[in-house]
Motif scaffolding. Structure first.
Motif, PDB file in Angstrom:
ATOM      1  N   ALA A 153       0.817  -1.219   0.000  1.00 55.87           N
ATOM      2  CA  ALA A 153       0.000   0.000   0.000  1.00 55.87           C
ATOM      3  C   ALA A 153       0.847   1.264   0.000  1.00 55.87           C
ATOM      4  O   ALA A 153       0.441   2.299  -0.526  1.00 55.87           O
ATOM      5  CB  ALA A 153      -0.942  -0.002   1.200  1.00 55.87           C
ATOM      6  N   SER A 154       2.054   1.187   0.588  1.00 54.69           N
ATOM      7  CA  SER A 154       2.930   2.359   0.645  1.00 54.69           C
ATOM      8  C   SER A 154       3.817   2.477  -0.584  1.00 54.69           C
ATOM      9  O   SER A 154       4.625   3.407  -0.686  1.00 54.69           O
ATOM     10  CB  SER A 154       3.829   2.276   1.883  1.00 54.69           C
ATOM     11  N   GLY A 155       3.687   1.541  -1.526  1.00 49.54           N
ATOM     12  CA  GLY A 155       4.642   1.496  -2.616  1.00 49.54           C
ATOM     13  C   GLY A 155       5.968   0.922  -2.166  1.00 49.54           C
ATOM     14  O   GLY A 155       7.006   1.199  -2.748  1.00 49.54           O
ATOM     15  N   HIS A 156       5.915   0.151  -1.091  1.00 49.74           N
ATOM     16  CA  HIS A 156       7.101  -0.502  -0.508  1.00 49.74           C
ATOM     17  C   HIS A 156       8.126   0.523  -0.043  1.00 49.74           C
ATOM     18  O   HIS A 156       9.332   0.362  -0.266  1.00 49.74           O
ATOM     19  CB  HIS A 156       7.737  -1.476  -1.515  1.00 49.74           C
ATOM     20  N   THR A 157       7.652   1.531   0.632  1.00 45.89           N
ATOM     21  CA  THR A 157       8.554   2.563   1.157  1.00 45.89           C
ATOM     22  C   THR A 157       8.609   2.600   2.677  1.00 45.89           C
ATOM     23  O   THR A 157       9.473   3.277   3.240  1.00 45.89           O
ATOM     24  CB  THR A 157       8.128   3.952   0.659  1.00 45.89           C
ATOM     25  N   ASP A 158       7.716   1.901   3.356  1.00 45.63           N
ATOM     26  CA  ASP A 158       7.608   2.024   4.818  1.00 45.63           C
ATOM     27  C   ASP A 158       8.316   0.871   5.539  1.00 45.63           C
ATOM     28  O   ASP A 158       7.750   0.235   6.434  1.00 45.63           O
ATOM     29  CB  ASP A 158       6.143   2.107   5.245  1.00 45.63           C
ATOM     30  N   TRP A 159       9.550   0.601   5.175  1.00 46.52           N
ATOM     31  CA  TRP A 159      10.292  -0.519   5.753  1.00 46.52           C
ATOM     32  C   TRP A 159      10.466  -0.366   7.258  1.00 46.52           C
ATOM     33  O   TRP A 159      10.827   0.706   7.746  1.00 46.52           O
ATOM     34  CB  TRP A 159      11.656  -0.637   5.093  1.00 46.52           C
ATOM     35  N   THR A 160      10.187  -1.449   7.969  1.00 50.00           N
ATOM     36  CA  THR A 160      10.347  -1.460   9.419  1.00 50.00           C
ATOM     37  C   THR A 160      10.718  -2.872   9.867  1.00 50.00           C
ATOM     38  O   THR A 160      10.408  -3.853   9.179  1.00 50.00           O
ATOM     39  CB  THR A 160       9.049  -1.018  10.123  1.00 50.00           C
ATOM     40  N   THR A 161      11.373  -2.992  10.994  1.00 51.27           N
ATOM     41  CA  THR A 161      11.778  -4.297  11.503  1.00 51.27           C
ATOM     42  C   THR A 161      10.608  -4.973  12.205  1.00 51.27           C
ATOM     43  O   THR A 161       9.973  -4.390  13.092  1.00 51.27           O
ATOM     44  CB  THR A 161      12.951  -4.158  12.490  1.00 51.27           C
ATOM     45  N   LEU A 162      10.319  -6.215  11.813  1.00 52.74           N
ATOM     46  CA  LEU A 162       9.247  -6.993  12.429  1.00 52.74           C
ATOM     47  C   LEU A 162       9.775  -8.057  13.387  1.00 52.74           C
ATOM     48  O   LEU A 162       9.081  -8.449  14.316  1.00 52.74           O
ATOM     49  CB  LEU A 162       8.409  -7.682  11.348  1.00 52.74           C
ATOM     50  N   PHE A 163      10.983  -8.533  13.148  1.00 53.97           N
ATOM     51  CA  PHE A 163      11.574  -9.578  13.987  1.00 53.97           C
ATOM     52  C   PHE A 163      13.075  -9.328  14.056  1.00 53.97           C
ATOM     53  O   PHE A 163      13.733  -9.197  13.030  1.00 53.97           O
ATOM     54  CB  PHE A 163      11.287 -10.955  13.399  1.00 53.97           C
ATOM     55  N   ASP A 164      13.611  -9.230  15.272  1.00 52.13           N
ATOM     56  CA  ASP A 164      15.018  -8.844  15.424  1.00 52.13           C
ATOM     57  C   ASP A 164      15.972 -10.021  15.559  1.00 52.13           C
ATOM     58  O   ASP A 164      17.163  -9.836  15.836  1.00 52.13           O
ATOM     59  CB  ASP A 164      15.182  -7.897  16.615  1.00 52.13           C
ATOM     60  N   GLY A 165      15.466 -11.223  15.342  1.00 53.97           N
ATOM     61  CA  GLY A 165      16.321 -12.402  15.410  1.00 53.97           C
ATOM     62  C   GLY A 165      16.567 -12.918  16.808  1.00 53.97           C
ATOM     63  O   GLY A 165      17.349 -13.866  16.993  1.00 53.97           O
ATOM     64  N   SER A 166      15.919 -12.326  17.789  1.00 50.39           N
ATOM     65  CA  SER A 166      16.138 -12.719  19.181  1.00 50.39           C
ATOM     66  C   SER A 166      15.903 -14.209  19.389  1.00 50.39           C
ATOM     67  O   SER A 166      14.898 -14.767  18.923  1.00 50.39           O
ATOM     68  CB  SER A 166      15.205 -11.939  20.109  1.00 50.39           C
ATOM     69  N   GLY A 167      16.832 -14.842  20.075  1.00 45.14           N
ATOM     70  CA  GLY A 167      16.686 -16.237  20.430  1.00 45.14           C
ATOM     71  C   GLY A 167      17.192 -17.214  19.398  1.00 45.14           C
ATOM     72  O   GLY A 167      17.326 -18.412  19.690  1.00 45.14           O
ATOM     73  N   LEU A 168      17.483 -16.753  18.169  1.00 45.48           N
ATOM     74  CA  LEU A 168      17.940 -17.684  17.140  1.00 45.48           C
ATOM     75  C   LEU A 168      19.431 -17.996  17.272  1.00 45.48           C
ATOM     76  O   LEU A 168      19.853 -19.122  17.060  1.00 45.48           O
ATOM     77  CB  LEU A 168      17.659 -17.121  15.740  1.00 45.48           C
ATOM     78  N   ASN A 169      20.221 -16.970  17.556  1.00 43.95           N
ATOM     79  CA  ASN A 169      21.684 -17.104  17.585  1.00 43.95           C
ATOM     80  C   ASN A 169      22.185 -17.632  16.249  1.00 43.95           C
ATOM     81  O   ASN A 169      23.069 -18.491  16.173  1.00 43.95           O
ATOM     82  CB  ASN A 169      22.140 -18.025  18.727  1.00 43.95           C
ATOM     83  N   ALA A 170      21.614 -17.108  15.160  1.00 46.51           N
ATOM     84  CA  ALA A 170      21.958 -17.552  13.816  1.00 46.51           C
ATOM     85  C   ALA A 170      23.328 -17.032  13.412  1.00 46.51           C
ATOM     86  O   ALA A 170      23.725 -15.914  13.758  1.00 46.51           O
ATOM     87  CB  ALA A 170      20.907 -17.071  12.824  1.00 46.51           C
ATOM     88  N   PHE A 171      24.050 -17.831  12.636  1.00 47.84           N
ATOM     89  CA  PHE A 171      25.399 -17.459  12.211  1.00 47.84           C
ATOM     90  C   PHE A 171      25.403 -16.201  11.355  1.00 47.84           C
ATOM     91  O   PHE A 171      26.202 -15.298  11.562  1.00 47.84           O
ATOM     92  CB  PHE A 171      26.044 -18.604  11.429  1.00 47.84           C
ATOM     93  N   GLY A 172      24.559 -16.131  10.377  1.00 55.50           N
ATOM     94  CA  GLY A 172      24.574 -14.982   9.462  1.00 55.50           C
ATOM     95  C   GLY A 172      23.555 -15.196   8.370  1.00 55.50           C
ATOM     96  O   GLY A 172      22.353 -15.093   8.581  1.00 55.50           O
ATOM     97  N   GLU A 173      24.023 -15.560   7.173  1.00 58.27           N
ATOM     98  CA  GLU A 173      23.142 -15.782   6.045  1.00 58.27           C
ATOM     99  C   GLU A 173      22.156 -16.922   6.337  1.00 58.27           C
ATOM    100  O   GLU A 173      22.497 -17.897   7.019  1.00 58.27           O
ATOM    101  CB  GLU A 173      23.992 -16.152   4.833  1.00 58.27           C
ATOM    102  N   VAL A 174      20.952 -16.819   5.781  1.00 55.68           N
ATOM    103  CA  VAL A 174      19.931 -17.839   5.982  1.00 55.68           C
ATOM    104  C   VAL A 174      19.382 -18.277   4.628  1.00 55.68           C
ATOM    105  O   VAL A 174      19.594 -17.629   3.606  1.00 55.68           O
ATOM    106  CB  VAL A 174      18.782 -17.335   6.875  1.00 55.68           C
ATOM    107  N   VAL A 175      18.656 -19.386   4.644  1.00 53.30           N
ATOM    108  CA  VAL A 175      17.967 -19.906   3.462  1.00 53.30           C
ATOM    109  C   VAL A 175      16.474 -19.834   3.725  1.00 53.30           C
ATOM    110  O   VAL A 175      16.017 -20.132   4.834  1.00 53.30           O
ATOM    111  CB  VAL A 175      18.397 -21.360   3.179  1.00 53.30           C
ATOM    112  N   VAL A 176      15.687 -19.425   2.735  1.00 56.03           N
ATOM    113  CA  VAL A 176      14.234 -19.360   2.907  1.00 56.03           C
ATOM    114  C   VAL A 176      13.556 -20.326   1.938  1.00 56.03           C
ATOM    115  O   VAL A 176      14.099 -20.674   0.887  1.00 56.03           O
ATOM    116  CB  VAL A 176      13.686 -17.929   2.693  1.00 56.03           C
ATOM    117  N   ASP A 177      12.376 -20.767   2.314  1.00 56.43           N
ATOM    118  CA  ASP A 177      11.548 -21.605   1.454  1.00 56.43           C
ATOM    119  C   ASP A 177      10.733 -20.691   0.547  1.00 56.43           C
ATOM    120  O   ASP A 177       9.701 -20.152   0.952  1.00 56.43           O
ATOM    121  CB  ASP A 177      10.642 -22.499   2.302  1.00 56.43           C
TER     122      ASP A 177
END
Length: 473
Positions: A414-438
């Motif tokens: 709806a914003s023309g993809h201009t209203d970027w905001t963080t929805l999930f900060d990665g808390s609790g994952l302790n992920a190395f870095g790059e990820v793979v998505v389905d």
């Protein structure tokens, strides 16, 4: 070949006017993520850092995680180097695993396992362990993917590992396998011939009976000149290669020059410019943004750095532009991509691409709007990493950037993809870095699945997980 003409003038600044790119109706929801589960694939998966990444989590791994007919599949290497494929019922917490008869040869993070499905005969295909070298290919029996509940998940369902595609030998220097299911049920394999800085993209195709080599479609030759110097050899790195719902094949890319003289400093990286091509005939011919044919697969005229109309966002080799980031198409078949680099406000010459990207790198969302113009918006989240970001869109065309460490930022259609905001900060994952998505699951049940590996040190194995997020219904 004609000298390239830049389309970057179509990128009217880094922020687009609201509503330009969106097709959303007033009642459509904006982006949201709700974590619904986190399952363990392997408590002790292989871990080593190579080329700043992990062999079980690389952006160019298409697909390390995929969904088909109510089941989800994952591929990885265990601590004892065995190639393993797991599957589960969608929404389930238990994965069943099989070893497919291959062990990882080298500690090289490029040697990923990529999966694909040939819908014409219901087979699962695997290509693995390849970096400017040979490859290992394994395929399942016919019908395995069409009847997962009725066919046992055992090693006997997979054929013996091969060094060819059922007898089709492609190249002795093979890298970056990416399987693509075609709209007519066939399966294509995208790959690179030769080596970084002097490589060409190519395609092969499986019709349910046999594999056919379609040939190379990008060129490594031609002269590129920056303000610092000239290079005559290069590699086209793809951000992806994907069919939209209308059957068009899209690919964003960046060029990497072989000659470091094009850079301001030898500690940078020679990647430059974001380009775009598409094909309306299953990858046989390639067109630039204006629709002009610029290359023929297997022919003498291939897509080259000197072709006109390829560049949609111009950037010189001085900003540590990343290769092989991410792309997706929206509900109208319009292409979107994520690119990342060090913006000019942090200086005009990167001297250490890993350190500079970690300190000052930013990701940008590039997309084609309904009017046919290109827009680019900076995602206001520091990368804090040298690594890549993944992109997906939900059924309402809201965009989600899955950043290093499993962080998720999003922008509404709806914003023309201009209203970027963080929805999930990665808390609790302790992920190395790059990820793979389905990339395939979202359309089937509106869930974003992210495969990540827990941080470790040296070669100490660590846990490999899939975390699930419900997107707007």
């Amino acid at each position: 070949m004609k000298r390239r003409t830049l389309l970057a003038t179509a990128l009217l600044g880094s922020v687009a006017a609201p509503g330009i790119a969106g097709t959303a109706r007033a009642a459509d929801p904006g982006p949201s993520v709700t974590q619904t589960g986190n399952t363990t694939l392997d408590a002790q998966a292989i871990f080593f850092v190579s080329y700043d990444g992990l062999v079980n989590n690389n952006s160019f791994q298409k697909n390390g995680l995929l969904t088909y007919k109510g089941y989800q599949y994952a591929a990885w290497y265990t601590a004892d180097r065995n190639a393993v494929i797991g599957r589960r019922v969608l929404g389930g917490s238990t994965w069943s695993t099989v070893k497919v008869g291959h062990t990882l040869r080298y500690n090289d993070s490029h040697n990923v396992i990529s999966m694909g499905v040939s819908k014409v005969d219901g087979r699962l295909h695997l290509n693995m362990d390849s970096h400017s070298d040979g490859f290992t290919y394994v395929k399942s029996v016919a019908g395995l993917m069409d009847n997962p509940a009725g066919l046992s998940w055992t090693a006997s369902r997979f054929g013996a590992p091969q060094s060819t595609l059922d007898g089709l030998a492609l190249t002795s220097q093979f890298t970056y396998p990416q399987f693509i299911s075609t709209p007519d049920g066939k399966l294509q394999l995208s790959y690179r011939v030769a080596v970084s800085g002097n490589g060409r993209n190519a395609l092969a195709e499986y019709d349910g009976t046999s594999w056919t080599g379609l040939g190379e479609w990008s060129s490594s030759t031609g002269t590129y000149t920056s303000e610092h110097g000239t290079s005559t050899v290069r590699n086209m790195y793809l951000h992806g290669i994907d069919y939209d719902r209308n059957g068009r094949l899209h690919s964003f890319f960046t060029w990497r020059e072989q000659n470091g003289a094009v850079m301001c400093n030898g500690g940078g990286i020679t990647n430059h410019d974001t380009g775009y091509v598409y094909s309306d005939d299953r990858g046989r011919t390639w067109r630039n943004n204006a629709g002009t044919v610029v290359g023929t697969t297997g022919g003498s005229d291939k897509v080259a750095v000197t072709d006109s109309g390829l560049v949609i966002d111009a950037i010189n080799p001085d900003h540590s532009l990343m290769n092989q980031e991410s792309q997706f198409t929206d509900s109208a078949g319009r292409p979107h991509a994520i690119i990342s680099y060090v913006p000019g406000r942090f200086g005009q010459c990167t001297t250490n691409y890993v350190a500079d990207r970690t300190a000052n790198g930013r990701a940008f969302h590039v997309r084609k709007t309904s009017t046919g113009t290109w827009r680019k918006t900076e995602i206001p989240v520091p990368l804090n990493s040298s690594q890549r970001t993944k992109l997906v869109l939900d059924k309402y065309d809201n965009a989600y950037a899955i950043l290093p460490f499993g962080r998720i930022a999003a922008a509404s259609a709806a914003s023309g993809h201009t209203d970027w905001t963080t929805l999930f900060d990665g808390s609790g994952l302790n992920a190395f870095g790059e990820v793979v998505v389905d990339e395939t699951r979202i359309a089937q049940d509106g869930v974003l699945s992210v495969l990540y590996q827990v941080k470790s040190t040296g070669t100490t194995p660590s846990a490999l997980h899939v975390v699930d997020f419900e997107l707007p219904a």
